[in-house]
Structure formats: C-alpha cells, structure tokens
Design a protein around this motif. Sequence first.
Motif, PDB file in Angstrom:
ATOM      1  N   ARG A 176       2.484 -37.723 101.919  1.00  0.00           N
ATOM      2  CA  ARG A 176       2.109 -37.939 100.556  1.00  0.00           C
ATOM      3  C   ARG A 176       2.847 -37.009  99.449  1.00  0.00           C
ATOM      4  O   ARG A 176       3.630 -37.272  98.519  1.00  0.00           O
TER       5      ARG A 176
ATOM      6  N   HIS B 259       6.742 -38.282  99.527  1.00  0.00           N
ATOM      7  CA  HIS B 259       7.124 -39.398  99.105  1.00  0.00           C
ATOM      8  C   HIS B 259       6.093 -40.049  98.049  1.00  0.00           C
ATOM      9  O   HIS B 259       6.590 -40.949  97.619  1.00  0.00           O
ATOM     10  N   GLY B 260       5.151 -39.257  97.774  1.00  0.00           N
ATOM     11  CA  GLY B 260       4.316 -40.036  96.813  1.00  0.00           C
ATOM     12  C   GLY B 260       3.004 -40.771  97.419  1.00  0.00           C
ATOM     13  O   GLY B 260       2.337 -41.304  96.621  1.00  0.00           O
ATOM     14  N   PHE B 261       3.115 -41.157  98.477  1.00  0.00           N
ATOM     15  CA  PHE B 261       2.089 -42.114  99.337  1.00  0.00           C
ATOM     16  C   PHE B 261       2.274 -41.822 100.763  1.00  0.00           C
ATOM     17  O   PHE B 261       3.307 -41.008 101.363  1.00  0.00           O
TER      18      PHE B 261
ATOM     19  N   ARG C 113      -3.262 -42.749  97.304  1.00  0.00           N
ATOM     20  CA  ARG C 113      -1.960 -42.942  97.827  1.00  0.00           C
ATOM     21  C   ARG C 113      -2.068 -42.862  99.278  1.00  0.00           C
ATOM     22  O   ARG C 113      -0.999 -42.547  99.868  1.00  0.00           O
TER      23      ARG C 113
ATOM     24  N   SER D  88       8.680 -48.756  97.290  1.00  0.00           N
ATOM     25  CA  SER D  88       8.757 -48.339  96.140  1.00  0.00           C
ATOM     26  C   SER D  88       7.359 -49.064  95.417  1.00  0.00           C
ATOM     27  O   SER D  88       6.859 -48.249  94.583  1.00  0.00           O
TER      28      SER D  88
ATOM     29  N   LYS E  53       4.607 -46.503  95.303  1.00  0.00           N
ATOM     30  CA  LYS E  53       4.454 -44.982  94.713  1.00  0.00           C
ATOM     31  C   LYS E  53       3.739 -45.027  93.417  1.00  0.00           C
ATOM     32  O   LYS E  53       3.674 -46.100  92.799  1.00  0.00           O
TER      33      LYS E  53
END
Length: 301
Positions: free
Chosen positions: A171, A174-176, A252, A297, A300
């Motif tokens: 997370r 990569h944001g998740f 996420r 994506s 995200k």
Amino acid sequence: MNALDPLPYADSPPIGPAFEVRRAGPEGAPPTPLVFASPHSGRLYPEEMMSAAALDAVSIRRSEDAFVDDLIAEAPELGATVITANFARAYIDLNREPFELDPQMFSDPLPEFARARTARVAAGLGAIARIVSEGQEIYRRKLTFAEASRRIEGAHRPYHAALAELLDEARSAHGFAILVDWHSMPAAAAKAGGGRDRPCDIVLGDRFGAACAGVLPTRVERELEALGYRVTRNTPYAGGYTTEHYGQPHRRGHALQIEINRALYLDEATLAPTSGFERLREHIGQLTRALADADWSALKP
C-alpha cells in the motif's frame, strides 16, 4: 485480557518458524502490489500435537491444501511476493479467527473472548480443528487452553503479523495492495459448485463483492478461462477469515480467495501429485505474470 492481547507461551516457547516469505524481484527492490498467500499447505505436525492425535500420519493430512505452496512457488520471479505457512492446517488454521475455538475440545474453560459459536466451529473446523476433511476426529483426548495458546501465539499471530506488514508495504509503495489467498478443494466440493454438467475447476471468492474491486476477480476469471478452466464465483467458497479481514477496498486492500479443484493435480487417496501438476503450475505462472503486468490504476486512490 482480550483476543487482541498476546498470551504467554505457557509451558514452552514456539516451535520453529511459522512461515516463509519470498519477496518479488531482487533483494532491495520495491515491493509489488501483489501478495500471494498459502495458509493451508504447511507440512509440520509437532510432536505435542501427534501425541494427542487419534489419526495416523497419512489420515491427518487430509485437511492439507497439499502442494499449493509448490504450485505458486515461481510467483516471486514473476512479480508477486509469497508467504507460505509451515505448520499444518490441522495444527492451527490460519484462515480462521485466532480464538475461534470449540469449548467441547478442551478440558478447561476458554476465555470469554473466544469465538465458540461460529458456523465453522459447529462444523468442527475452528482455528484448532476437531476433524479432518473426511469427518474423522483428530484427537483422542481433550486439549488444554495452554496448548491452544501456544499454537495461536507461536504460529497464528506471527503469520498474520507478517502478512499485514507485506500488505502495508504494498500500500505504501503503490497506493493499494492485492492479496490472493490460494487454496485447494476436494473434488467432491468442486462437483457441488459446478452444477449438473461438470465440476468447476476453480472458485473465486470475493465475499460476494465485498472483499475487492470487481476488476480483480474479473481479470483473474478472464485469464483462467482463456487457459481452459471452468471458473465459478463464491460457491461453494466465498472466502474465509483472511479474505474478509484483509479485503477492505475502502482502505485500499483488495483480497481474493482462489480454490483449486484437487482433481486437477492431486491423487486425493495417496496425496501424491499427478501428471496434471506441472501443467497447472505452468498455468498459474502465466496467470501471475498477467496480474503482475496488468494495469491496476483503477485501484489507486
């Protein structure tokens, strides 16, 4: 004290490492968003367990997701970090809440925070199972809560602490995070999930859409069907504790459980891999590469 507080190890320390982690890419490389887990393929049966068991060494293995760790062994080279359990599912089931325990199995009272009234406990398949998959009773005597606490503190807690850390790293980078929890199912269960014409090959469990964004099971399903597999969703397995606990899209975290029909790769009578093993492993490698290369994506924030 409650279910979140560590308990003492009672009479002895934990027995060996609870898990193994193999990270994707070269050492020091940033984490990928993919984490693969195999919680039920462990092969270690400690002597303290076997001395209390009524089953022989072959019969007690019926609950294993045998060789699933080997099926996903190439994943780190293909873009997914892998965590695999060392201890057998019959010793401690990592796909259960830690204190999901059957009071009838113990000679002393369980703490008030124990989850004693779940459907899984009623079926004999709590965190410490009463039966193996064919319904055979595992133990010839009652256990003590001290024995349970050793298994929980020595195996369940460290495995989930490591898994949570891997997902947090993904997370942050990569944001998740995407968790794929790998399992295998008896051929009889695959028949039940496949309908009248033929058994299903693979069941994708996403807690009926609650554990991940729809793009994840859709992509997995598409890749597997292109390889010739019959894929169903959430029947007869929608995902267990791991999928529910870590599958929180609003935070996420996306989790998907994959159940493989054992008839594809295993002789269920002898627990030996069949000629289908290498073909399945190759196909799982192709799936892993496709997931690692996919555009996520949409996940995200």
